[in-house]
Design a protein around this motif. Structure first.
Motif, short mmCIF file in Angstrom:
data_model
loop_
_atom_site.label_atom_id
_atom_site.label_comp_id
_atom_site.label_asym_id
_atom_site.label_seq_id
_atom_site.Cartn_x
_atom_site.Cartn_y
_atom_site.Cartn_z
N ARG A 43 -7.88 -5.09 3.49
CA ARG A 43 -8.02 -4.98 1.95
C ARG A 43 -7.97 -6.29 1.23
O ARG A 43 -8.78 -6.46 0.26
CB ARG A 43 -7.29 -3.69 1.57
CG ARG A 43 -7.79 -2.38 1.90
CD ARG A 43 -7.03 -1.17 1.13
NE ARG A 43 -5.71 -1.10 1.56
CZ ARG A 43 -5.13 -0.72 2.61
NH1 ARG A 43 -6.21 -0.12 3.54
NH2 ARG A 43 -3.89 -0.63 2.88
N GLY B 119 -5.24 7.48 3.41
CA GLY B 119 -6.54 6.98 3.67
C GLY B 119 -6.94 7.00 5.03
O GLY B 119 -6.22 7.12 5.95
N ALA B 120 -8.34 6.98 5.48
CA ALA B 120 -8.62 6.99 6.75
C ALA B 120 -8.30 5.59 7.33
O ALA B 120 -8.40 4.31 6.60
CB ALA B 120 -10.18 7.17 6.94
N ASN B 121 -8.02 5.42 8.55
CA ASN B 121 -7.56 4.22 9.03
C ASN B 121 -8.69 3.73 10.37
O ASN B 121 -8.67 4.74 11.20
CB ASN B 121 -6.23 4.04 9.59
CG ASN B 121 -5.56 2.74 9.85
OD1 ASN B 121 -6.37 1.90 10.68
ND2 ASN B 121 -4.54 2.44 9.02
N ASP C 272 0.82 -1.25 0.21
CA ASP C 272 0.15 0.03 -0.02
C ASP C 272 0.99 1.27 0.03
O ASP C 272 1.14 1.92 1.19
CB ASP C 272 -0.96 -0.06 1.38
CG ASP C 272 -1.84 1.25 1.07
OD1 ASP C 272 -2.12 1.91 -0.09
OD2 ASP C 272 -2.56 1.35 2.01
#
Length: 166
Positions: free
Chosen positions: A157, A139-141, A133
């Motif tokens: 994911r 991104g939001a975590n 990644d």
């Protein structure tokens, strides 16, 4: 020389395959040559209990998330062959304990092989995957306070992609 063990997890052994307490029966996760992993096998971690705990947390997380996505009568076996956590210990920095520096140039990496089969042994899917990644910081975590937040998100994911819509 015998491997050193921490609560049933051999860090110096060839393969770690003991199921964790509460590990879903339909999902088995093993670590192959964990002592050679980029981070968890790295002696930069001063405490073997931390390394063993990280491995156990990831194993439990993967097993729980995968079990929720499997159809009845399916079994998933996963062998993790490399784990490189997000961030890096930068040797050129002055000693500040063992602080892992998390930057976008140090993304998480997990290499694994897997086998998805029916309870009767019929193969559904198998393969090798290199999970990466490169934009993990954007991104939001969903695990903001977890030290394994980036690795768990990477596993989530992969499981969504691999097990949903097959």
């Amino acid at each position: 020389m015998s491997p050193r063990c921490i609560r049933g997890v051999a860090l110096c052994g060839l393969v770690l395959s003991l199921p964790s307490i509460g590990q879903e029966a339909s999902v088995q996760v093993q670590y192959v040559h964990a002592e050679e992993f980029a981070d968890v096998g790295n002696r930069r971690f001063s405490d073997e209990r931390i390394r063993a705990a990280y491995l156990e947390q990831l194993r439990g997380h993967l097993a729980k998330r995968a079990a929720a996505l499997l159809a009845a009568g399916e079994r998933l076996d996963v062998s993790i062959t490399e784990l490189d956590m997000a961030g890096e210990f930068e040797a050129w920095r002055p000693p500040s304990g063992e602080a892992r520096i998390v930057k976008d140039i140090y993304p998480p990496r997990i290499d694994l092989t897997f086998r998805l089969a029916a309870d009767d042994g019929k193969l559904i899917k198998e393969g090798a995957r290199e999970l990466r990644d490169p934009v993990f910081l954007l991104g939001a975590n969903v695990y903001p306070d977890d030290p394994l937040r980036y690795e768990k998100a990477l596993i989530d994911r992969w499981l969504e992609q691999e097990l949903k819509g097959r």
